[in-house]
Scaffold this motif. Structure first.
Motif, short mmCIF file in Angstrom:
data_model
loop_
_atom_site.label_atom_id
_atom_site.label_comp_id
_atom_site.label_asym_id
_atom_site.label_seq_id
_atom_site.Cartn_x
_atom_site.Cartn_y
_atom_site.Cartn_z
N PHE A 333 0.86 -1.16 -0.06
CA PHE A 333 0.15 0.13 -0.10
C PHE A 333 0.91 1.24 -0.18
CE2 PHE A 333 -1.96 3.51 2.62
CZ PHE A 333 -3.34 3.65 1.77
N ARG A 337 0.85 4.01 -2.76
CA ARG A 337 0.50 5.46 -2.62
C ARG A 337 1.73 6.24 -2.93
NH1 ARG A 337 -1.64 7.26 2.97
NH2 ARG A 337 0.40 6.63 3.69
N LEU A 340 1.42 7.68 -6.50
CA LEU A 340 0.65 8.58 -6.91
C LEU A 340 1.06 9.98 -7.28
CD1 LEU A 340 -2.29 7.69 -4.50
CD2 LEU A 340 -2.40 7.27 -7.19
N ALA A 351 -6.78 7.37 -1.07
CA ALA A 351 -6.22 6.39 -0.52
C ALA A 351 -6.55 6.34 0.99
CB ALA A 351 -4.72 6.22 -0.73
N GLU A 353 -5.64 4.10 4.28
CA GLU A 353 -4.57 3.34 5.03
C GLU A 353 -5.13 2.05 5.68
OE1 GLU A 353 -0.25 3.26 7.01
OE2 GLU A 353 -1.31 5.01 6.97
N TYR A 357 -7.05 0.66 0.89
CA TYR A 357 -7.77 1.03 -0.40
C TYR A 357 -7.14 2.11 -1.03
CZ TYR A 357 -11.44 3.79 -3.05
OH TYR A 357 -12.01 4.29 -3.79
N ILE A 358 -6.94 1.81 -2.35
CA ILE A 358 -6.48 3.01 -3.45
C ILE A 358 -7.67 2.83 -4.44
CG2 ILE A 358 -4.84 3.67 -4.89
CD1 ILE A 358 -2.64 2.36 -3.08
N THR A 361 -7.47 5.08 -10.23
CA THR A 361 -6.74 6.39 -10.68
C THR A 361 -6.06 6.29 -11.77
OG1 THR A 361 -6.23 6.70 -8.07
CG2 THR A 361 -4.91 7.72 -9.61
#
Length: 511
Positions: A333, A337, A340, A351, A353, A357-358, A361
Protein backbone atom coordinates in the motif's frame (compact mmCIF):
# COMPACT_ATOMS: atom_id res chain seq x y z
CA UNK A 1 5.14 -9.71 -11.62
CA UNK A 2 4.65 -8.85 -8.01
CA UNK A 3 6.78 -7.35 -5.31
CA UNK A 4 7.36 -9.18 -2.05
CA UNK A 5 9.96 -9.82 0.57
CA UNK A 6 13.08 -10.93 -1.24
CA UNK A 7 14.75 -14.01 0.16
CA UNK A 8 18.46 -13.83 0.85
CA UNK A 9 21.17 -15.56 -1.11
CA UNK A 10 21.71 -19.28 -0.39
CA UNK A 11 23.57 -19.96 2.82
CA UNK A 12 21.23 -18.42 5.41
CA UNK A 13 19.61 -21.03 7.66
CA UNK A 14 16.10 -21.12 9.02
CA UNK A 15 13.75 -23.97 9.87
CA UNK A 16 10.51 -24.27 7.87
CA UNK A 17 7.32 -23.16 9.53
CA UNK A 18 5.25 -26.11 8.34
CA UNK A 19 5.32 -28.92 5.80
CA UNK A 20 3.01 -31.78 4.90
CA UNK A 21 4.00 -35.34 5.60
CA UNK A 22 6.39 -36.78 8.13
CA UNK A 23 9.85 -36.62 6.62
CA UNK A 24 13.10 -37.78 8.15
CA UNK A 25 15.50 -35.01 9.07
CA UNK A 26 18.60 -36.53 7.51
CA UNK A 27 19.16 -36.90 3.76
CA UNK A 28 21.86 -36.68 1.15
CA UNK A 29 20.24 -33.76 -0.69
CA UNK A 30 18.15 -35.96 -2.96
CA UNK A 31 20.80 -36.75 -5.56
CA UNK A 32 22.83 -39.36 -3.73
CA UNK A 33 25.95 -37.18 -3.74
CA UNK A 34 25.76 -35.61 -0.33
CA UNK A 35 24.05 -32.49 0.99
CA UNK A 36 24.31 -29.17 -0.82
CA UNK A 37 23.43 -27.10 2.24
CA UNK A 38 24.96 -23.67 2.61
CA UNK A 39 26.87 -24.90 5.65
CA UNK A 40 27.96 -28.10 3.89
CA UNK A 41 27.07 -30.15 7.00
CA UNK A 42 23.66 -31.51 6.05
CA UNK A 43 20.51 -31.02 8.12
CA UNK A 44 18.51 -29.09 5.54
CA UNK A 45 14.98 -28.97 7.01
CA UNK A 46 13.35 -29.86 3.68
CA UNK A 47 15.80 -32.54 2.56
CA UNK A 48 13.89 -35.47 4.06
CA UNK A 49 10.65 -34.41 2.43
CA UNK A 50 12.33 -34.06 -0.96
CA UNK A 51 13.92 -37.49 -0.49
CA UNK A 52 10.55 -39.10 0.21
CA UNK A 53 9.07 -37.64 -2.94
CA UNK A 54 12.11 -38.67 -4.97
CA UNK A 55 11.80 -42.24 -3.72
CA UNK A 56 8.14 -42.28 -4.78
CA UNK A 57 9.04 -40.94 -8.21
CA UNK A 58 11.85 -43.45 -8.69
CA UNK A 59 9.39 -46.23 -7.88
CA UNK A 60 7.52 -45.35 -11.08
CA UNK A 61 4.28 -44.66 -9.23
CA UNK A 62 3.45 -41.45 -11.08
CA UNK A 63 4.11 -42.72 -14.60
CA UNK A 64 0.92 -44.68 -15.54
CA UNK A 65 -1.75 -42.60 -17.21
CA UNK A 66 -4.37 -44.02 -14.83
CA UNK A 67 -2.48 -42.59 -11.85
CA UNK A 68 -2.15 -39.16 -13.44
CA UNK A 69 -5.84 -39.07 -14.33
CA UNK A 70 -6.81 -40.08 -10.78
CA UNK A 71 -4.71 -37.29 -9.27
CA UNK A 72 -6.06 -34.71 -11.72
CA UNK A 73 -9.62 -35.76 -10.95
CA UNK A 74 -8.86 -35.48 -7.24
CA UNK A 75 -7.59 -31.95 -7.81
CA UNK A 76 -10.84 -31.21 -9.60
CA UNK A 77 -12.76 -32.41 -6.54
CA UNK A 78 -10.67 -30.10 -4.38
CA UNK A 79 -11.66 -27.12 -6.54
CA UNK A 80 -15.30 -28.13 -6.38
CA UNK A 81 -15.46 -29.04 -2.69
CA UNK A 82 -13.43 -26.06 -1.50
CA UNK A 83 -14.96 -23.46 -3.78
CA UNK A 84 -16.49 -21.46 -0.95
CA UNK A 85 -13.33 -21.66 1.13
CA UNK A 86 -11.33 -20.39 -1.85
CA UNK A 87 -13.70 -17.45 -2.27
CA UNK A 88 -13.49 -16.62 1.42
CA UNK A 89 -9.71 -16.96 1.62
CA UNK A 90 -9.05 -14.74 -1.40
CA UNK A 91 -11.53 -12.18 -0.07
CA UNK A 92 -9.75 -12.09 3.29
CA UNK A 93 -6.28 -11.88 1.75
CA UNK A 94 -6.76 -9.31 -1.02
CA UNK A 95 -10.44 -8.36 -0.88
CA UNK A 96 -10.98 -10.20 -4.15
CA UNK A 97 -14.62 -9.99 -5.31
CA UNK A 98 -16.29 -13.42 -5.66
CA UNK A 99 -16.86 -12.79 -9.39
CA UNK A 100 -13.15 -12.21 -10.01
CA UNK A 101 -12.16 -15.13 -7.78
CA UNK A 102 -14.48 -17.54 -9.57
CA UNK A 103 -13.21 -16.36 -12.95
CA UNK A 104 -9.48 -16.01 -12.32
CA UNK A 105 -8.93 -18.59 -9.57
CA UNK A 106 -11.43 -21.38 -10.15
CA UNK A 107 -12.63 -21.29 -13.78
CA UNK A 108 -9.15 -20.88 -15.27
CA UNK A 109 -7.94 -23.81 -13.16
CA UNK A 110 -10.85 -25.99 -14.21
CA UNK A 111 -10.25 -25.15 -17.85
CA UNK A 112 -6.61 -26.20 -17.55
CA UNK A 113 -7.66 -29.35 -15.71
CA UNK A 114 -10.26 -30.36 -18.27
CA UNK A 115 -7.89 -29.62 -21.16
CA UNK A 116 -5.36 -31.98 -19.56
CA UNK A 117 -7.90 -34.73 -18.88
CA UNK A 118 -9.38 -34.45 -22.38
CA UNK A 119 -6.02 -34.68 -24.13
CA UNK A 120 -3.65 -36.52 -21.80
CA UNK A 121 -3.63 -39.81 -23.70
CA UNK A 122 -2.63 -37.97 -26.87
CA UNK A 123 -0.03 -35.78 -25.14
CA UNK A 124 1.66 -38.83 -23.62
CA UNK A 125 2.07 -40.72 -26.89
CA UNK A 126 5.51 -41.18 -28.39
CA UNK A 127 5.99 -38.75 -31.25
CA UNK A 128 7.47 -40.35 -34.38
CA UNK A 129 10.05 -38.34 -36.31
CA UNK A 130 11.52 -38.40 -39.80
CA UNK A 131 14.34 -40.87 -40.50
CA UNK A 132 17.17 -40.82 -42.97
CA UNK A 133 17.99 -43.66 -45.36
CA UNK A 134 20.41 -45.24 -42.90
CA UNK A 135 17.71 -45.57 -40.21
CA UNK A 136 14.74 -46.15 -42.49
CA UNK A 137 14.08 -49.60 -41.04
CA UNK A 138 14.42 -48.41 -37.43
CA UNK A 139 12.10 -46.75 -34.94
CA UNK A 140 12.83 -43.08 -34.14
CA UNK A 141 10.60 -41.16 -31.73
CA UNK A 142 10.37 -38.58 -28.96
CA UNK A 143 9.40 -39.95 -25.56
CA UNK A 144 7.71 -37.47 -23.16
CA UNK A 145 9.19 -38.25 -19.76
CA UNK A 146 8.63 -36.59 -16.38
CA UNK A 147 11.53 -34.62 -14.96
CA UNK A 148 11.17 -36.08 -11.47
CA UNK A 149 10.60 -33.98 -8.35
CA UNK A 150 9.61 -30.42 -9.24
CA UNK A 151 9.19 -27.28 -7.14
CA UNK A 152 6.31 -24.90 -7.86
CA UNK A 153 6.43 -21.49 -6.16
CA UNK A 154 3.22 -19.47 -6.38
CA UNK A 155 2.54 -15.73 -6.08
CA UNK A 156 -0.01 -13.82 -4.03
CA UNK A 157 -1.81 -12.00 -6.86
CA UNK A 158 -3.73 -15.10 -8.02
CA UNK A 159 -2.64 -17.45 -5.24
CA UNK A 160 -4.81 -20.40 -6.26
CA UNK A 161 -4.70 -20.54 -10.07
CA UNK A 162 -1.04 -19.56 -10.40
CA UNK A 163 -0.10 -22.33 -7.97
CA UNK A 164 -2.43 -25.08 -9.14
CA UNK A 165 -2.24 -24.27 -12.85
CA UNK A 166 1.41 -25.35 -13.09
CA UNK A 167 0.64 -28.29 -10.78
CA UNK A 168 -1.89 -29.59 -13.30
CA UNK A 169 0.82 -29.79 -15.95
CA UNK A 170 3.29 -31.31 -13.50
CA UNK A 171 0.84 -34.07 -12.57
CA UNK A 172 -0.16 -34.65 -16.20
CA UNK A 173 3.52 -35.06 -17.12
CA UNK A 174 4.05 -37.65 -14.35
CA UNK A 175 6.11 -35.68 -11.83
CA UNK A 176 6.13 -35.49 -8.06
CA UNK A 177 5.82 -31.92 -6.77
CA UNK A 178 6.52 -29.66 -3.83
CA UNK A 179 4.18 -26.65 -3.71
CA UNK A 180 5.08 -23.41 -1.97
CA UNK A 181 2.17 -20.95 -1.75
CA UNK A 182 2.92 -17.28 -1.19
CA UNK A 183 3.43 -16.39 2.45
CA UNK A 184 1.72 -13.04 1.81
CA UNK A 185 -1.73 -14.61 1.32
CA UNK A 186 -2.00 -16.35 4.68
CA UNK A 187 -5.55 -17.62 4.32
CA UNK A 188 -4.95 -19.25 0.93
CA UNK A 189 -1.66 -20.65 2.24
CA UNK A 190 -3.48 -22.19 5.21
CA UNK A 191 -6.16 -23.66 2.95
CA UNK A 192 -3.55 -25.27 0.70
CA UNK A 193 -1.56 -26.72 3.57
CA UNK A 194 -4.53 -28.09 5.47
CA UNK A 195 -6.93 -29.16 2.71
CA UNK A 196 -5.02 -30.02 -0.46
CA UNK A 197 -3.10 -33.03 0.97
CA UNK A 198 -6.45 -34.64 1.75
CA UNK A 199 -7.07 -34.94 -1.99
CA UNK A 200 -3.65 -35.71 -3.45
CA UNK A 201 -1.27 -38.60 -2.87
CA UNK A 202 1.01 -37.37 -0.08
CA UNK A 203 3.73 -39.80 -1.14
CA UNK A 204 4.13 -37.75 -4.30
CA UNK A 205 2.82 -34.24 -3.56
CA UNK A 206 3.54 -31.93 -0.64
CA UNK A 207 2.74 -28.37 0.38
CA UNK A 208 5.27 -26.37 2.39
CA UNK A 209 5.11 -22.92 3.90
CA UNK A 210 8.17 -20.74 3.68
CA UNK A 211 9.05 -17.12 4.28
CA UNK A 212 12.15 -15.47 2.78
CA UNK A 213 14.63 -17.26 5.05
CA UNK A 214 12.98 -20.67 4.69
CA UNK A 215 12.72 -20.27 0.92
CA UNK A 216 16.49 -19.97 0.77
CA UNK A 217 16.84 -23.32 2.55
CA UNK A 218 14.17 -24.89 0.34
CA UNK A 219 16.08 -23.85 -2.80
CA UNK A 220 19.27 -25.48 -1.51
CA UNK A 221 17.71 -28.87 -2.24
CA UNK A 222 18.12 -30.48 -5.62
CA UNK A 223 14.93 -30.33 -7.65
CA UNK A 224 14.60 -31.58 -11.20
CA UNK A 225 12.61 -28.55 -12.34
CA UNK A 226 11.61 -25.25 -10.70
CA UNK A 227 8.55 -23.25 -11.74
CA UNK A 228 8.49 -19.78 -10.17
CA UNK A 229 5.95 -16.98 -10.46
CA UNK A 230 6.85 -13.65 -8.90
CA UNK A 231 9.01 -10.56 -9.26
CA UNK A 232 12.15 -10.23 -11.44
CA UNK A 233 14.50 -9.72 -8.44
CA UNK A 234 13.25 -12.93 -6.82
CA UNK A 235 13.36 -14.66 -10.20
CA UNK A 236 17.07 -13.89 -10.40
CA UNK A 237 17.57 -15.39 -6.94
CA UNK A 238 15.66 -18.54 -7.92
CA UNK A 239 17.71 -18.86 -11.09
CA UNK A 240 20.95 -18.43 -9.15
CA UNK A 241 19.94 -21.14 -6.68
CA UNK A 242 18.85 -23.45 -9.51
CA UNK A 243 22.23 -22.96 -11.19
CA UNK A 244 23.92 -24.67 -8.24
CA UNK A 245 22.30 -27.93 -9.36
CA UNK A 246 21.98 -27.08 -13.08
CA UNK A 247 18.21 -27.28 -12.59
CA UNK A 248 16.03 -26.02 -15.47
CA UNK A 249 13.56 -23.28 -14.58
CA UNK A 250 10.46 -21.52 -15.77
CA UNK A 251 10.25 -17.94 -14.52
CA UNK A 252 6.90 -16.18 -14.82
CA UNK A 253 7.73 -12.60 -13.93
CA UNK A 254 6.13 -9.45 -15.29
CA UNK A 255 6.97 -5.92 -16.25
CA UNK A 256 5.46 -2.74 -17.53
CA UNK A 257 2.94 -3.76 -20.16
CA UNK A 258 2.38 -0.92 -22.65
CA UNK A 259 -1.01 -0.14 -24.14
CA UNK A 260 -0.92 1.93 -27.32
CA UNK A 261 -4.18 3.63 -28.34
CA UNK A 262 -4.56 5.23 -31.74
CA UNK A 263 -7.21 6.96 -33.78
CA UNK A 264 -9.51 5.88 -35.28
CA UNK A 265 -11.10 3.99 -32.40
CA UNK A 266 -14.28 3.71 -30.36
CA UNK A 267 -13.03 5.68 -27.35
CA UNK A 268 -15.76 4.46 -25.03
CA UNK A 269 -15.06 0.79 -25.80
CA UNK A 270 -11.33 1.34 -25.42
CA UNK A 271 -11.84 3.01 -22.03
CA UNK A 272 -14.02 0.18 -20.71
CA UNK A 273 -11.65 -2.57 -21.87
CA UNK A 274 -8.55 -0.80 -20.57
CA UNK A 275 -10.20 0.08 -17.24
CA UNK A 276 -11.34 -3.51 -16.73
CA UNK A 277 -7.86 -4.82 -17.46
CA UNK A 278 -6.14 -2.26 -15.24
CA UNK A 279 -8.45 -2.43 -12.21
CA UNK A 280 -9.22 -6.17 -12.21
CA UNK A 281 -7.96 -7.54 -8.87
CA UNK A 282 -7.24 -3.91 -7.90
CA UNK A 283 -4.57 -3.81 -10.59
CA UNK A 284 -2.59 -6.64 -8.99
CA UNK A 285 -2.13 -8.81 -12.07
CA UNK A 286 1.02 -9.39 -14.08
CA UNK A 287 -0.81 -8.87 -17.40
CA UNK A 288 -2.56 -5.60 -16.53
CA UNK A 289 -1.96 -2.72 -18.95
CA UNK A 290 0.68 -0.79 -17.02
CA UNK A 291 0.51 2.48 -18.93
CA UNK A 292 -1.22 4.02 -21.94
CA UNK A 293 0.61 5.60 -24.86
CA UNK A 294 -1.47 7.97 -26.96
CA UNK A 295 -1.56 11.43 -28.50
CA UNK A 296 -2.43 14.52 -26.46
CA UNK A 297 -5.72 14.85 -28.36
CA UNK A 298 -6.64 11.24 -27.64
CA UNK A 299 -5.70 11.63 -23.97
CA UNK A 300 -8.28 14.38 -23.65
CA UNK A 301 -10.91 12.10 -25.21
CA UNK A 302 -9.93 9.11 -23.10
CA UNK A 303 -10.08 10.87 -19.73
CA UNK A 304 -13.87 11.47 -19.65
CA UNK A 305 -14.47 8.02 -21.15
CA UNK A 306 -12.31 6.42 -18.44
CA UNK A 307 -14.12 8.42 -15.76
CA UNK A 308 -17.44 7.18 -17.13
CA UNK A 309 -16.20 3.57 -17.24
CA UNK A 310 -14.90 3.69 -13.64
CA UNK A 311 -18.21 5.11 -12.42
CA UNK A 312 -20.11 2.49 -14.41
CA UNK A 313 -18.00 -0.32 -12.91
CA UNK A 314 -17.62 0.84 -9.30
CA UNK A 315 -20.17 3.62 -8.69
CA UNK A 316 -19.58 7.21 -7.68
CA UNK A 317 -17.72 6.06 -4.56
CA UNK A 318 -15.56 3.05 -5.53
CA UNK A 319 -14.55 2.55 -1.90
CA UNK A 320 -18.01 1.15 -1.22
CA UNK A 321 -18.07 -1.11 -4.27
CA UNK A 322 -18.06 -4.86 -3.58
CA UNK A 323 -16.34 -5.33 -6.93
CA UNK A 324 -13.05 -3.56 -6.17
CA UNK A 325 -10.34 -5.42 -4.31
CA UNK A 326 -7.80 -4.14 -1.80
CA UNK A 327 -4.00 -3.98 -1.72
CA UNK A 328 -2.41 -7.13 -0.32
CA UNK A 329 -0.51 -5.58 2.64
CA UNK A 330 0.70 -2.32 4.20
CA UNK A 331 4.11 -2.43 2.54
CA UNK A 332 2.54 -2.68 -0.90
CA UNK A 333 0.00 0.00 0.00
CA UNK A 334 2.73 2.47 0.96
CA UNK A 335 4.73 1.70 -2.18
CA UNK A 336 1.76 2.22 -4.49
CA UNK A 337 0.61 5.39 -2.72
CA UNK A 338 4.03 6.93 -3.31
CA UNK A 339 3.53 6.41 -7.04
CA UNK A 340 0.51 8.72 -7.00
CA UNK A 341 2.95 11.65 -6.96
CA UNK A 342 3.74 11.12 -10.62
CA UNK A 343 2.10 13.23 -13.32
CA UNK A 344 -1.31 14.81 -12.68
CA UNK A 345 -4.15 13.01 -10.91
CA UNK A 346 -6.98 13.27 -13.42
CA UNK A 347 -9.29 10.64 -11.91
CA UNK A 348 -9.36 9.15 -8.40
CA UNK A 349 -6.25 9.40 -6.27
CA UNK A 350 -7.93 8.73 -2.92
CA UNK A 351 -6.25 6.32 -0.51
CA UNK A 352 -7.24 4.94 2.89
CA UNK A 353 -4.51 3.17 4.83
CA UNK A 354 -6.56 1.17 7.32
CA UNK A 355 -8.52 -0.58 4.56
CA UNK A 356 -5.50 -0.66 2.21
CA UNK A 357 -7.80 1.04 -0.28
CA UNK A 358 -6.57 2.95 -3.30
CA UNK A 359 -9.18 4.35 -5.65
CA UNK A 360 -9.11 3.52 -9.36
CA UNK A 361 -6.79 6.28 -10.50
CA UNK A 362 -5.75 7.76 -13.83
CA UNK A 363 -2.65 9.94 -14.05
CA UNK A 364 -2.36 12.29 -17.02
CA UNK A 365 0.70 13.99 -18.54
CA UNK A 366 3.07 11.43 -17.03
CA UNK A 367 6.73 11.81 -18.00
CA UNK A 368 9.01 8.86 -18.76
CA UNK A 369 11.24 10.01 -15.91
CA UNK A 370 8.43 9.93 -13.30
CA UNK A 371 8.71 7.32 -10.51
CA UNK A 372 5.64 5.43 -11.71
CA UNK A 373 7.41 4.67 -15.00
CA UNK A 374 10.43 3.12 -13.27
CA UNK A 375 8.74 -0.01 -11.86
CA UNK A 376 5.78 -2.29 -12.39
CA UNK A 377 2.80 -0.62 -10.72
CA UNK A 378 0.86 -3.69 -9.57
CA UNK A 379 -1.95 -1.53 -8.26
CA UNK A 380 -5.06 0.39 -9.44
CA UNK A 381 -3.23 3.28 -11.13
CA UNK A 382 -3.19 3.94 -14.88
CA UNK A 383 -0.65 6.49 -16.14
CA UNK A 384 -1.00 8.08 -19.57
CA UNK A 385 2.17 9.03 -21.44
CA UNK A 386 1.71 11.33 -24.41
CA UNK A 387 3.40 10.39 -27.70
CA UNK A 388 3.17 12.18 -31.03
CA UNK A 389 2.83 9.14 -33.29
CA UNK A 390 2.84 5.38 -33.61
CA UNK A 391 6.53 5.58 -34.52
CA UNK A 392 7.28 7.32 -31.22
CA UNK A 393 5.15 4.80 -29.31
CA UNK A 394 6.97 1.83 -30.84
CA UNK A 395 10.33 3.46 -30.15
CA UNK A 396 9.24 4.09 -26.54
CA UNK A 397 8.30 0.42 -26.10
CA UNK A 398 11.44 -0.93 -27.75
CA UNK A 399 13.79 1.15 -25.61
CA UNK A 400 12.53 -0.59 -22.47
CA UNK A 401 12.77 -4.19 -21.20
CA UNK A 402 10.50 -6.52 -23.09
CA UNK A 403 7.17 -6.81 -21.24
CA UNK A 404 4.89 -9.73 -20.52
CA UNK A 405 2.22 -8.29 -22.81
CA UNK A 406 1.77 -5.54 -25.39
CA UNK A 407 -1.69 -4.12 -26.05
CA UNK A 408 -2.74 -2.08 -29.07
CA UNK A 409 -6.10 -0.44 -29.77
CA UNK A 410 -7.18 0.92 -33.14
CA UNK A 411 -10.07 0.39 -35.55
CA UNK A 412 -7.48 0.22 -38.33
CA UNK A 413 -6.16 -3.35 -38.23
CA UNK A 414 -3.00 -2.24 -40.04
CA UNK A 415 -2.00 -0.13 -37.02
CA UNK A 416 -2.51 -3.06 -34.65
CA UNK A 417 -0.53 -5.29 -37.01
CA UNK A 418 2.33 -2.77 -37.09
CA UNK A 419 2.59 -2.72 -33.29
CA UNK A 420 2.60 -6.53 -33.26
CA UNK A 421 5.21 -6.73 -36.01
CA UNK A 422 7.61 -4.13 -34.64
CA UNK A 423 7.61 -4.88 -30.90
CA UNK A 424 8.55 -7.91 -28.80
CA UNK A 425 6.78 -9.24 -25.71
CA UNK A 426 5.69 -12.43 -24.00
CA UNK A 427 2.21 -12.11 -25.46
CA UNK A 428 0.10 -9.69 -27.50
CA UNK A 429 -3.54 -8.69 -27.48
CA UNK A 430 -5.14 -6.36 -30.00
CA UNK A 431 -8.21 -4.30 -29.08
CA UNK A 432 -8.62 -5.89 -25.66
CA UNK A 433 -6.73 -6.62 -22.43
CA UNK A 434 -6.09 -9.79 -20.40
CA UNK A 435 -8.24 -12.09 -22.54
CA UNK A 436 -5.37 -13.64 -24.50
CA UNK A 437 -4.26 -15.48 -21.36
CA UNK A 438 -7.64 -17.26 -21.04
CA UNK A 439 -6.91 -19.45 -24.08
CA UNK A 440 -5.19 -22.68 -23.13
CA UNK A 441 -4.32 -23.07 -26.82
CA UNK A 442 -1.95 -20.08 -26.58
CA UNK A 443 1.41 -20.24 -24.79
CA UNK A 444 1.65 -17.87 -21.84
CA UNK A 445 4.99 -16.60 -20.61
CA UNK A 446 7.50 -13.80 -20.74
CA UNK A 447 10.65 -12.94 -22.63
CA UNK A 448 13.80 -11.35 -21.26
CA UNK A 449 13.09 -9.55 -18.00
CA UNK A 450 9.43 -10.57 -18.11
CA UNK A 451 10.17 -14.26 -17.84
CA UNK A 452 11.57 -17.48 -19.19
CA UNK A 453 9.51 -20.38 -20.50
CA UNK A 454 5.82 -20.82 -21.19
CA UNK A 455 2.78 -22.74 -20.05
CA UNK A 456 -1.04 -23.19 -20.30
CA UNK A 457 -2.69 -26.25 -21.82
CA UNK A 458 -0.31 -28.59 -23.61
CA UNK A 459 2.47 -26.05 -23.12
CA UNK A 460 2.36 -26.79 -19.38
CA UNK A 461 2.59 -30.52 -20.03
CA UNK A 462 5.56 -29.88 -22.33
CA UNK A 463 7.21 -27.61 -19.76
CA UNK A 464 7.22 -30.39 -17.18
CA UNK A 465 8.21 -33.11 -19.68
CA UNK A 466 11.69 -34.03 -20.81
CA UNK A 467 11.66 -34.58 -24.57
CA UNK A 468 13.77 -37.71 -24.81
CA UNK A 469 15.07 -38.48 -28.29
CA UNK A 470 14.97 -42.23 -28.93
CA UNK A 471 16.23 -44.53 -31.70
CA UNK A 472 15.55 -48.29 -31.62
CA UNK A 473 17.54 -50.26 -34.18
CA UNK A 474 17.39 -53.86 -35.33
CA UNK A 475 20.18 -56.26 -34.40
CA UNK A 476 20.15 -57.59 -37.96
CA UNK A 477 21.64 -56.23 -41.17
CA UNK A 478 25.08 -55.83 -39.65
CA UNK A 479 26.62 -55.71 -43.12
CA UNK A 480 25.12 -52.26 -43.59
CA UNK A 481 26.75 -51.03 -40.37
CA UNK A 482 30.15 -52.23 -41.58
CA UNK A 483 30.36 -49.15 -43.78
CA UNK A 484 31.00 -46.98 -40.71
CA UNK A 485 33.67 -49.16 -39.11
CA UNK A 486 37.44 -48.82 -39.59
CA UNK A 487 39.46 -49.25 -41.65
CA UNK A 488 37.99 -46.17 -43.33
CA UNK A 489 37.99 -45.56 -47.06
CA UNK A 490 36.75 -42.92 -49.45
CA UNK A 491 34.28 -45.44 -50.84
CA UNK A 492 32.78 -46.03 -47.38
CA UNK A 493 32.51 -42.27 -46.82
CA UNK A 494 30.65 -41.91 -50.10
CA UNK A 495 28.12 -44.58 -49.16
CA UNK A 496 27.61 -43.10 -45.69
CA UNK A 497 27.19 -39.59 -47.09
CA UNK A 498 24.49 -40.86 -49.43
CA UNK A 499 22.54 -42.41 -46.54
CA UNK A 500 22.98 -39.67 -43.90
CA UNK A 501 23.11 -36.45 -45.89
CA UNK A 502 20.22 -33.99 -45.76
CA UNK A 503 19.97 -32.22 -49.08
CA UNK A 504 18.49 -28.80 -49.52
CA UNK A 505 15.29 -28.79 -51.52
CA UNK A 506 15.13 -26.77 -54.68
CA UNK A 507 14.44 -23.05 -54.30
CA UNK A 508 13.35 -20.35 -56.68
CA UNK A 509 14.87 -16.89 -56.30
CA UNK A 510 13.09 -13.91 -57.80
CA UNK A 511 15.48 -11.21 -58.95
Amino acid sequence: METSSEFPVPGTQQVPSRATGNAPEEDDGGDGKGSMDGDGMGGNPYAGLVALLRAAWLSGKTRPMEYRVAQLEALGRFLEDKKQEILEATALDVGKPPFEAQLAEILLCKNELHAALNNLSQWMKDEPVERNLATHLDSAFIRKEPYGVVLIMGPWCCPVSLLLGPLIGAIAAGNCAVLKPSEMTKNVEKLMVEALPGYLDTDCFAVVTAGPQETTRLLENKFDYIFFTGSPPMGRAVMAAAAQHLTPVTLELGGKNPCYVSEPCDVRSVARRVAWGRFFNAGQTCVAPDYVLCSLELQEKLLPALREAITEFYGSDPRGSPDLGRIVDQKEFQRIRMLLRSGRVAIGGQAEEEERYIAPTVLADVLPSDPIMQEEIFGPILPIVVVASMEEAIEFINKRPRPLAVYAFCSDCKVVAQVLERTSSGGFCGNDTLTHMTLSSLPFGGIGCSGLGKYHGKFTFDTFSHQRGCLHRSMGLEALNALRYPPYSQQKLGFLTATFEIKRKGTCTLL
